[in-house]
Every structure is written in C-alpha cells, then in structure tokens.
Design an enzyme around this catalytic site. Structure first.
Site, PDB file in Angstrom:
ATOM      1  N   ARG A 269       1.077  -0.942   0.168  1.00  0.00           N
ATOM      2  CA  ARG A 269      -0.125   0.154  -0.145  1.00  0.00           C
ATOM      3  C   ARG A 269       0.985   1.384   0.062  1.00  0.00           C
ATOM      4  O   ARG A 269       1.750   1.174   0.981  1.00  0.00           O
ATOM      5  CB  ARG A 269      -0.536   0.095   0.958  1.00  0.00           C
ATOM      6  CG  ARG A 269      -1.394   1.303   1.176  1.00  0.00           C
ATOM      7  CD  ARG A 269      -2.722   1.403   2.464  1.00  0.00           C
ATOM      8  NE  ARG A 269      -4.022   0.235   2.122  1.00  0.00           N
ATOM      9  CZ  ARG A 269      -5.270   0.633   2.646  1.00  0.00           C
ATOM     10  NH1 ARG A 269      -5.385   1.359   3.426  1.00  0.00           N
ATOM     11  NH2 ARG A 269      -6.203  -0.126   2.300  1.00  0.00           N
TER      12      ARG A 269
ATOM     13  N   ASP B  68     -17.174   6.875  -1.695  1.00  0.00           N
ATOM     14  CA  ASP B  68     -16.218   7.532  -0.658  1.00  0.00           C
ATOM     15  C   ASP B  68     -15.955   8.846  -0.525  1.00  0.00           C
ATOM     16  O   ASP B  68     -16.425   9.634  -0.671  1.00  0.00           O
ATOM     17  CB  ASP B  68     -15.117   6.960  -1.629  1.00  0.00           C
ATOM     18  CG  ASP B  68     -13.232   6.208  -1.317  1.00  0.00           C
ATOM     19  OD1 ASP B  68     -13.838   6.414  -0.161  1.00  0.00           O
ATOM     20  OD2 ASP B  68     -12.370   6.717  -2.091  1.00  0.00           O
TER      21      ASP B  68
ATOM     22  N   GLN C  48     -10.219  -3.911  -3.649  1.00  0.00           N
ATOM     23  CA  GLN C  48     -11.579  -4.126  -2.600  1.00  0.00           C
ATOM     24  C   GLN C  48     -12.786  -3.471  -3.945  1.00  0.00           C
ATOM     25  O   GLN C  48     -13.768  -4.347  -3.526  1.00  0.00           O
ATOM     26  CB  GLN C  48     -11.654  -2.013  -2.662  1.00  0.00           C
ATOM     27  CG  GLN C  48     -12.910  -1.257  -1.871  1.00  0.00           C
ATOM     28  CD  GLN C  48     -13.389  -2.079  -0.408  1.00  0.00           C
ATOM     29  OE1 GLN C  48     -12.400  -2.288   0.197  1.00  0.00           O
ATOM     30  NE2 GLN C  48     -14.451  -3.165  -0.299  1.00  0.00           N
TER      31      GLN C  48
ATOM     32  N   ARG D 177     -13.435  -8.970   1.978  1.00  0.00           N
ATOM     33  CA  ARG D 177     -12.279  -8.560   2.115  1.00  0.00           C
ATOM     34  C   ARG D 177     -11.419  -9.701   2.506  1.00  0.00           C
ATOM     35  O   ARG D 177     -10.381 -10.097   1.129  1.00  0.00           O
ATOM     36  CB  ARG D 177     -11.526  -7.622   2.504  1.00  0.00           C
ATOM     37  CG  ARG D 177     -12.346  -5.944   1.902  1.00  0.00           C
ATOM     38  CD  ARG D 177     -11.598  -5.613   0.703  1.00  0.00           C
ATOM     39  NE  ARG D 177      -9.968  -5.732   0.444  1.00  0.00           N
ATOM     40  CZ  ARG D 177      -9.737  -4.636   1.295  1.00  0.00           C
ATOM     41  NH1 ARG D 177     -10.258  -3.322   1.675  1.00  0.00           N
ATOM     42  NH2 ARG D 177      -8.163  -4.561   1.496  1.00  0.00           N
TER      43      ARG D 177
ATOM     44  N   HIS E 122      -7.390   0.957  -6.108  1.00  0.00           N
ATOM     45  CA  HIS E 122      -7.189  -0.331  -5.299  1.00  0.00           C
ATOM     46  C   HIS E 122      -8.240  -1.407  -5.976  1.00  0.00           C
ATOM     47  O   HIS E 122      -9.273  -2.216  -4.964  1.00  0.00           O
ATOM     48  CB  HIS E 122      -8.262   0.525  -4.377  1.00  0.00           C
ATOM     49  CG  HIS E 122      -8.253  -0.138  -2.413  1.00  0.00           C
ATOM     50  ND1 HIS E 122      -7.074  -1.029  -2.502  1.00  0.00           N
ATOM     51  CD2 HIS E 122      -9.158   0.136  -1.640  1.00  0.00           C
ATOM     52  CE1 HIS E 122      -7.668  -1.591  -1.383  1.00  0.00           C
ATOM     53  NE2 HIS E 122      -9.201  -0.816  -0.623  1.00  0.00           N
TER      54      HIS E 122
ATOM     55  N   CYS F 237     -15.889   2.030   0.828  1.00  0.00           N
ATOM     56  CA  CYS F 237     -15.043   0.746   0.583  1.00  0.00           C
ATOM     57  C   CYS F 237     -15.097   1.036   2.206  1.00  0.00           C
ATOM     58  O   CYS F 237     -13.989   0.075   2.673  1.00  0.00           O
ATOM     59  CB  CYS F 237     -13.892   1.244  -0.560  1.00  0.00           C
ATOM     60  SG  CYS F 237     -13.269   2.563   0.244  1.00  0.00           S
TER      61      CYS F 237
HETATM   62  N1  NVA Z   1     -10.041   7.141  -1.593  1.00  0.00           N
HETATM   63  C1  NVA Z   1      -9.675   6.568   0.105  1.00  0.00           C
HETATM   64  C2  NVA Z   1      -9.813   4.981   0.554  1.00  0.00           C
HETATM   65  C3  NVA Z   1      -9.739   4.067   1.351  1.00  0.00           C
HETATM   66  C4  NVA Z   1      -9.653   2.909   1.841  1.00  0.00           C
HETATM   67  C5  NVA Z   1      -8.393   6.585   0.043  1.00  0.00           C
HETATM   68  O1  NVA Z   1      -7.084   6.528  -0.328  1.00  0.00           O
HETATM   69  O2  NVA Z   1      -8.009   7.046   1.594  1.00  0.00           O
HETATM   70  N1   CP Z   2     -11.313   0.221   2.222  1.00  0.00           N
HETATM   71  C1   CP Z   2      -9.319  -0.432   2.430  1.00  0.00           C
HETATM   72  O1   CP Z   2      -9.182  -0.580   1.781  1.00  0.00           O
HETATM   73  O2   CP Z   2      -9.714   0.089   4.097  1.00  0.00           O
HETATM   74  P1   CP Z   2      -8.700   0.378   5.162  1.00  0.00           P
HETATM   75  O3   CP Z   2      -8.015   1.468   4.467  1.00  0.00           O
HETATM   76  O4   CP Z   2      -8.687   0.118   6.350  1.00  0.00           O
HETATM   77  O5   CP Z   2      -7.403  -1.271   4.716  1.00  0.00           O
END
Ligand code: NVA
Ligand code: CP
Length: 306
Positions: A104, A219, A134, A287, A131, A259
């Site tokens: 990540r 989101d 997800q 997930r 992502h 998500c």
């Molecule tokens: N768009 C959000 C998704 C988190 C799972 C982010 O990147 O923070």
């Molecule tokens: N939806 C998701 O990826 O959540 P986290 O940021 O908690 O991993």
C-alpha cells in the site's frame, strides 16, 4: 517465468476474475462452516504499508493465518525503506525471502517498480490510482445479493479517485455500465477513462447518473494524503452526498456500497449507510474471502500452471 502480479483489475483476464469470485464465495461458505483449507502452509506474505489501514491489513493477515500461512507487517518507519533504501533493492531482497508481497503506497509507479524487480507476485493494496482488492470484495458482494453484475447500471458519486478508477476497470472486466458523477475539477484521470473503453460515462450532475442505478457507491471526499484539502473539498462536494433523496432515484432494490472508512454526514448520510440498502459490512468482510481466492490464484494456481 515472470510472476503474475495484481496491480490493477486488468492484470487478470475476465475469465480468471469470474473464477476468482466463484472461489471467494466458496471459501466464504467453508469459513462459515468452520473449515479452513490449509492452502498456504509454509507460505509467507510480506505486507508493506506506507499508509494507514484497518480492513486491508487485518483481512490479508487473517487470510494467511486461517489457511496455514503467515503474514508480516512492514512499515517504512521500521524498515530501511523509510531511510531511503531504493524500491528496486527492497523488492529484490524481500522477494528472495517471501512468497508474495502486498504493497500500500502513494504513487502507482512505486508499486510498478516494485513489481518489476520482484521475483514473487505483488498485490496492490491501494495506491493513489487504484484499489483493485476492494473491487473483488465489492463484486463478490453484489453477486451474492443480486446475481450477475453484467449489464447492470452502477453509479459512482463523489471524487474521481483510486476507488472510482478501480470501478472503471471493473466495469470493463465485469461488463457493466458505470455512471460517474463528480465535480468538474475532480473527474477521473483521462487515461483511465480511456482504459475503461465504452463502459464509463461522466456526469457533473448526480441526478441523471444515479437514476435507475442497480448499485450506488461512494468514498471519502479527501483520500489519504489529501488531508490538507479536506475543508475545501467539503464545500466543493456538498451536493454529492449520497442521501435518501439521491438513493430514491436509483432502482428500489439498488444496493449501497462504501469501501470504508466512511464520514457520515459528508459523502453519505447516516440513514443510507446504516439503512436497509447498505451492504457495507458484508463488503468489508468479503475482503477476507476474496483475498484468500486472490492469494490462492497467485500463490497456488499460477505455480501449478507455470
Ligand atoms: N480513497 C480512499 C480509500 C480508502 C480505502 C483513500 O485512498 O484514502
Ligand atoms: N477499504 C479499505 O481498504 O480499508 P482500510 O484502509 O482500512 O484498509
């Protein structure tokens, strides 16, 4: 042979994705029946998190443990990555010791570089652009509730962000039409729009985008790394809140997805996310099951095929 990676949904074929979702549903049923196939015995997953996570970290770690393997959490703060060791070197070293690496990070180019130098499969656990993990859970959740998503109308409301981009790739791979409503200055990247082929249409008005939808997804308005833009974004996105007025324009049996983590009162009203059309908790749980299927595909199925 070069390892298969999962950096976007386009890394798997349409058939492979369909098979993966079927397997995720099967693994879920086994899990509910108290069965844990020990398919990852002696396998190790390294998990690099340059951003925070609850669901992704716990689901990957639980998936490995439940199936007989193990996962290790690595943060830049505690590794040499945070002190400037090059991505290429880290990829070469880690992939000589573990069976799979989950990353990540911020720039999508970082994970592409990591994958280029990795001898083992690399999984994208969120970048600023995509992502994909997800979306495996989201598609599984839709199919469990409503059957095939092919030909359905899915609506994305809010920011043209990493989740929006992933929905666009899903629209192409699972053959649904995606209506995207964003403020004009927050539309998805043009090159991702092009890669969605003819499956995505862009709107600035949420009303036509959501009308007749089978699934509505949103989101946060400010993603990780955009915290300083939060106040400005709350103003710009004000009319993009998914609330009961907007949901009433979708089909009566439309599902709502997010998500998570969610900001009630911003991108979604509390009555929608906590209401009867919301499937966010199953989405989060899935997930676990869909990533077991993904890990099995990358670690076991591919090893046999190669
Ligand atoms: N768009 C959000 C998704 C988190 C799972 C982010 O990147 O923070
Ligand atoms: N939806 C998701 O990826 O959540 P986290 O940021 O908690 O991993």
């Amino acid at each position: 042979m070069a390892p298969r990676h999962f950096l976007t949904l386009l890394d798997l074929s349409k058939d492979e994705l369909q098979t993966l979702i079927v397997r995720a549903i099967e693994l879920k049923a086994m899990h509910k029946a108290g069965q844990c196939p020990q398919i990852f015995k002696n396998k190790v997953l390294a998990m690099i998190f340059e951003k925070s996570s609850t669901r992704t970290r716990v689901s990957f770690e639980a998936a490995m443990s439940q199936c007989g393997g193990s996962a290790m959490f690595l943060s830049p703060r505690d590794t040499q990555l945070g002190r400037g060791e090059p991505i290429e070197d880290t990829a070469r070293v880690l992939s000589s010791m573990v069976d799979c690496v989950m990353v990540r990070t911020y720039a999508h180019e970082t994970i592409e570089l990591f994958a280029k130098y990795s001898k083992v499969p690399v999984i994208n656990a969120l970048t600023d652009m995509f992502h994909p993990c997800q979306l495996l859970a989201d598609i599984q959740t839709y199919i469990e509730h409503r059957g095939s998503i092919q030909g359905k109308k899915v609506t994305w409301i809010g920011d043209g962000n990493n989740m929006c981009h992933s929905y666009m790739m899903a629209a192409r791979q699972f053959d649904f039409s995606l209506a995207i409503a964003t403020p004009a200055e927050y539309q998805p990247h043009a090159d991702v729009v092009a890669r969605a082929e003819d499956h995505a249409s862009l709107y600035t008005d949420p009303v036509p985008a959501v009308t007749g939808a089978d699934l509505v997804s949103t989101d946060v308005w400010a993603s990780m790394g955009q915290e300083e833009e939060q106040a400005k974004r709350i103003q710009v996105f004000e009319s993009y809140q998914v609330n009961s007025r907007l949901m009433s324009l979708a089909k009566p049996d439309a599902l709502f997805m997010h998500c998570l983590p969610a900001h009630r009162g911003e991108e979604v009203s509390a009555d929608v996310i906590d209401g009867p059309q919301s499937v966010v908790w199953e989405q989060a749980e899935n997930r676990l099951h869909s990533q077991k299927a993904l890990l099995e595909f990358l670690l076991i199925t591919q090893a046999v095929t190669q």
